[in-house]
Design a protein around this motif. Structure first.
Motif, PDB file in Angstrom:
ATOM      1  N   ASP A  22      12.423  -3.619 -11.312  1.00  0.00           N
ATOM      2  CA  ASP A  22      11.571  -2.735 -10.525  1.00  0.00           C
ATOM      3  C   ASP A  22      10.251  -3.438 -10.224  1.00  0.00           C
ATOM      4  O   ASP A  22       9.862  -4.381 -10.923  1.00  0.00           O
ATOM      5  N   PHE A  23       9.547  -2.955  -9.198  1.00  0.00           N
ATOM      6  CA  PHE A  23       8.246  -3.529  -8.844  1.00  0.00           C
ATOM      7  C   PHE A  23       7.153  -3.102  -9.822  1.00  0.00           C
ATOM      8  O   PHE A  23       6.091  -3.708  -9.864  1.00  0.00           O
ATOM      9  N   GLY A  24       7.395  -2.038 -10.562  1.00  0.00           N
ATOM     10  CA  GLY A  24       6.408  -1.548 -11.528  1.00  0.00           C
ATOM     11  C   GLY A  24       7.007  -0.445 -12.368  1.00  0.00           C
ATOM     12  O   GLY A  24       8.220  -0.186 -12.323  1.00  0.00           O
ATOM     13  N   ASP A  25       6.166   0.212 -13.141  1.00  0.00           N
ATOM     14  CA  ASP A  25       6.636   1.306 -13.999  1.00  0.00           C
ATOM     15  C   ASP A  25       5.717   2.527 -13.859  1.00  0.00           C
ATOM     16  O   ASP A  25       5.540   3.297 -14.796  1.00  0.00           O
ATOM     17  N   SER A  26       5.143   2.689 -12.665  1.00  0.00           N
ATOM     18  CA  SER A  26       4.191   3.784 -12.441  1.00  0.00           C
ATOM     19  C   SER A  26       4.858   5.150 -12.495  1.00  0.00           C
ATOM     20  O   SER A  26       4.249   6.141 -12.899  1.00  0.00           O
ATOM     21  N   THR A  86       6.272   0.997  -4.951  1.00  0.00           N
ATOM     22  CA  THR A  86       6.939   0.192  -3.939  1.00  0.00           C
ATOM     23  C   THR A  86       8.434   0.478  -3.907  1.00  0.00           C
ATOM     24  O   THR A  86       9.060   0.450  -2.846  1.00  0.00           O
ATOM     25  N   THR A 124       0.775  -8.694  -7.956  1.00  0.00           N
ATOM     26  CA  THR A 124       1.047  -9.082  -9.343  1.00  0.00           C
ATOM     27  C   THR A 124       2.299  -9.944  -9.448  1.00  0.00           C
ATOM     28  O   THR A 124       2.424 -10.761 -10.367  1.00  0.00           O
ATOM     29  N   GLY A 166       8.246   1.500  -9.696  1.00  0.00           N
ATOM     30  CA  GLY A 166       6.903   1.529  -9.121  1.00  0.00           C
ATOM     31  C   GLY A 166       6.876   2.284  -7.807  1.00  0.00           C
ATOM     32  O   GLY A 166       7.912   2.723  -7.286  1.00  0.00           O
ATOM     33  N   MET A 203       0.684  -0.021  -4.242  1.00  0.00           N
ATOM     34  CA  MET A 203       1.755  -0.913  -3.789  1.00  0.00           C
ATOM     35  C   MET A 203       1.252  -2.345  -3.655  1.00  0.00           C
ATOM     36  O   MET A 203       1.946  -3.297  -4.051  1.00  0.00           O
ATOM     37  N   LYS A 220      13.352  -8.209  -5.024  1.00  0.00           N
ATOM     38  CA  LYS A 220      13.377  -8.093  -6.491  1.00  0.00           C
ATOM     39  C   LYS A 220      14.330  -9.114  -7.103  1.00  0.00           C
ATOM     40  O   LYS A 220      14.046  -9.671  -8.163  1.00  0.00           O
ATOM     41  N   ARG A 229      -1.206  -3.706  -5.290  1.00  0.00           N
ATOM     42  CA  ARG A 229      -1.404  -4.244  -6.638  1.00  0.00           C
ATOM     43  C   ARG A 229      -0.075  -4.680  -7.253  1.00  0.00           C
ATOM     44  O   ARG A 229       0.013  -5.748  -7.888  1.00  0.00           O
ATOM     45  N   GLU A 230       0.976  -3.877  -7.072  1.00  0.00           N
ATOM     46  CA  GLU A 230       2.292  -4.233  -7.617  1.00  0.00           C
ATOM     47  C   GLU A 230       2.811  -5.526  -7.003  1.00  0.00           C
ATOM     48  O   GLU A 230       3.366  -6.384  -7.703  1.00  0.00           O
TER      49      GLU A 230
END
Length: 380
Positions: free
Chosen positions: A301-305, A313, A43, A311, A37, A294, A39-40
């Motif tokens: 989205d905060f990421g694509d994990s 988050t 970034t 993400g 979280m 956002k 890291r997201e």
């Protein structure tokens, strides 16, 4: 929906495995999620051109993160850490000293980072550097400081981690399906897909689930027993009054239609209703806050994990608020407010020197002998 459901299934299976493995593995999972979280969120404000002119600046940001982690976890698991090394006198002294001066150590670690930041300030990048400094502290406050309460809940008993986390997941899924099939009225502009129908339907589903889940989870000592050290062995304990069923007589007219004369309920189920109420009405505002963030950064989205979810988050935005409330509620309304013998002994062992402990032993002996002499005089 298919991709989202498949990802949810894998997460549920992995989560169940970690729960079975125990407290330390759950804590490791929480730490891993916090790092992802962070890291997201780091970034979001990262600018490659500015970072190239500031070698080592990203390391400084992570330095603050791990300093905060050392402070928060040190406060929450200090007792378990000391109890783990009691068999070795050298380790016990070293760990006891670290626990005693943990706040001082963390403070000077932070001051060192602050001085590092000042010394790295460069002309024409002041605005970016101070912006990142403020952004880092906001992440520590809103993400790490809140979610670190999760670790405290885990050691109070997996129940206090699993039930609140499950209620957030149930509320999220219920809101999605109620909104998908019945949603007509928009709820809030920050989240155009959220509807009043989804919000109200999910609230009822979450509160009912809280009452039922508390009854199911409260039957397992592995979930209800607190972990007093950092071992991984199986737990056995007296679950305490909140987890012991109480019988309530039912009205006489019910016996005319059903064979039941009383209703057995654990006191913890009434507490669970408060958790369910918070999870359904207050915790969603953590998601609304994330939606506003956002929109501010113009991202979906905060990421694509996590395929279909975004993400970590995106999935943990409401969990953070829930973890803090669960901890505060447990400490305020569930745990005993008095000083137990175990707690007093823990404070004596961890915070008094050998000489102070001997002096305390002498003073207690003196007081007890005096009371015994008074009692003998009264008997005479």
């Amino acid at each position: 929906m298919l991709v989202r459901a498949r990802s949810s299934l894998w997460m549920l299976l992995g989560f169940s495995l970690v729960i079975y493995m125990g407290h330390l593995y759950i804590c490791a999972l929480v730490v891993g999620i916090q790092i992802i979280m962070a890291r997201e969120l780091f970034t979001l404000r990262k600018q490659a051109y500015e970072d190239k002119k500031l070698p080592g600046f990203r390391i400084l940001i992570w330095y603050f993160f791990f300093t905060a982690m050392l402070f928060a976890y040190g406060r929450f698991i200090s007792r378990q850490l000391v109890n783990t090394v009691t068999s070795d006198k050298l380790y016990y002294k070293v760990v006891g000293g670290l626990v005693k001066y943990q706040m001082v150590i963390c403070y000077f670690l932070y001051i060192a980072g602050f001085m590092w930041f000042i010394l790295t300030l460069k002309k024409r990048t002041y605005k970016y550097q101070f912006g990142q400094y403020a952004w880092t502290h906001m992440i520590l406050l809103l993400v790490f400081a809140q979610s670190s309460f999760t670790v405290a809940n885990i050691f109070e008993g997996i129940f206090w981690f699993l039930l609140p986390a499950s209620l957030i997941a149930i509320n999220d899924v219920a809101a999605y399906f109620f909104g998908f099939f019945f949603g007509r009225t928009p709820l809030i502009k920050l989240s155009p897909k959220k509807t009043w129908e989804g919000f109200i339907g999910a609230s009822f589903a979450t509160i009912i689930s809280a009452f039922v889940l508390a009854d199911i989870l409260g039957r397992f000592q592995w979930l209800t027993c607190p972990r007093k050290d950092l071992s991984t062995g199986w737990l056995h304990c007296d679950p305490g009054l909140p987890f012991k069923p109480k019988s309530y007589p039912l009205p006489g007219w019910i016996g005319d239609y059903f064979p039941w004369k009383e209703w057995s309920v654990m006191p913890i189920q009434w507490h669970a209703l408060a958790l369910g109420l918070f999870a359904s009405i207050i915790a969603p505002f953590g998601g609304f806050f994330a939606s506003g963030l956002k929109r501010a950064f113009k991202i979906k989205d905060f990421g694509d994990s996590i395929p279909g979810h975004g993400g970590f988050t995106d999935r943990m935005d409401c969990q953070m608020m829930m973890a803090v409330f669960a901890y505060i509620y447990h400490q305020s309304f569930v745990t005993s407010q008095g000083f137990s013998v175990e707690l007093i002994l823990d404070q004596i062992i961890n915070h008094l020197t050998d000489e102070e402990q001997h002096d305390l032993h002498f003073q207690l002996g003196k007081i007890l002998r005096g009371r015994q002499e008074e009692l003998l005089l009264l008997l005479e």
